[in-house]
Design an enzyme around this catalytic site. Structure first.
Site, PDB file in Angstrom:
ATOM      1  CB  SER A 154      -0.850   0.017   1.273  1.00  0.00           C
ATOM      2  OG  SER A 154      -1.442   1.298   1.471  1.00  0.00           O
ATOM      3  CE1 TYR A 167      -4.580  -2.117   4.808  1.00  0.00           C
ATOM      4  CE2 TYR A 167      -3.460  -0.033   4.440  1.00  0.00           C
ATOM      5  CZ  TYR A 167      -4.060  -1.170   3.950  1.00  0.00           C
ATOM      6  OH  TYR A 167      -4.137  -1.375   2.590  1.00  0.00           O
TER       7      TYR A 167
END
Ligand code: BGC
Length: 269
Positions: A154, A167
């Site tokens: 990401s 995350y």
């Protein structure tokens, strides 16, 4: 559609592949000629629909249920994959999720859950794939590499993200897991790379693009002026899996419309 079957004869496993980015990667690899195992943990009907779609386009796919954070399930998944396809050439570590909360309110359960799926899952699947790559060595007929691992990370392996500490920590971990595996395995002709998506329209971030106002707000963070499509990621995955990228290992490709370019600095600074 990929008119050239650049992955013909290769066998791929994509984790978390019955929705979002994973489903697009599975379709992209299949269109490029790979036989694809679609890993999923829930919603078998979505898996069946994806298999039908791939097969009606002339591809080959199977579904394998497993929770990537569980060692025994990952090992069973690889046994099933190897029984069905004989070997593995391409692993796409895509399974991932969010459980968001301010850091001082984040439960240990949500911290552990996100780390287990997003980071430990990538380790467990990579470990099994690598064992097979090392056993099988370079399959001279279909690729000049002994195996390829693509970690779906990401932009938040680089961009800190308030409210998403678990995350961001998991994706930061994926980056050094990927680079360390790449360094360790290059001598065996195994390539390991990451794709780091920005904002791609999928269920994980629906709240950020589902209304025109929200989408306009999101576009402030994307210099290229559009929210990403799952195919943007699939195209990069096909290329990273193919011999066209044979000299690339340990790299992160940001597929993000410029989200990592500090768009806040466009006007002055
Ligand atoms: C997250 C999305 C988010 C994107 C950009 C992704 O990794 O899963 O929710 O929209 O990063 O911030």
């Amino acid at each position: 559609m990929h008119t050239q079957q650049v992955l013909k004869g290769q066998k791929a496993l994509v984790t978390g592949a019955n929705s979002g980015i994973g489903a697009a990667i599975a379709k992209g690899l299949a269109a490029a000629g790979a036989e694809v195992a679609i890993n999923y943990v829930a919603n078998p009907h979505a898996t069946d629909r994806l298999i039908d779609e791939i097969e009606s386009a002339g591809g080959k796919a199977i579904g394998i249920k497993a929770d990537v954070s569980k060692e025994d399930q990952v090992q069973a998944m690889f046994r099933e994959m190897l029984d069905a396809f004989g070997t593995i050439d391409i692993l796409v570590n895509n399974a991932g999720l969010q459980r968001d909360a301010p850091v001082h309110e984040m439960s240990l359960e949500d911290w552990n859950f996100v780390l287990a799926v997003n980071l430990t899952g990538q380790f467990l699947c990579s470990r099994e794939a690598i064992k097979e790559f090392l056993r099988r060595e370079v399959p001279r007929d279909c690729s000049c590499s002994a195996g390829k691992i693509i970690c779906v990370s990401s932009v938040h392996d680089r961009i800190p993200w308030a409210g998403h500490a678990n995350y961001a920590a998991s994706k930061g971990g994926v980056m050094l897991l990927m680079m360390t595996m790449a360094q360790e395995l290059a001598r065996y002709k195994i390539r390991v790379n990451s794709i780091s998506p920005g904002a791609i329209k999928t269920p994980i971030n629906k709240a950020a693009w589902e209304t025109p106002d929200k989408e306009a707000e999101l576009l402030e963070l994307i210099p290229y002026g559009r929210v990403g499509k799952v195919e943007d990621i699939a195209n990069a995955a096909v290329w990273l899996a193919s011999d066209a990228s044979d000299y690339i290992t340990g790299a992160t490709i940001y597929v993000d419309g410029g989200m990592t370019l500090y768009p806040g600095f466009r006007e002055g600074g």
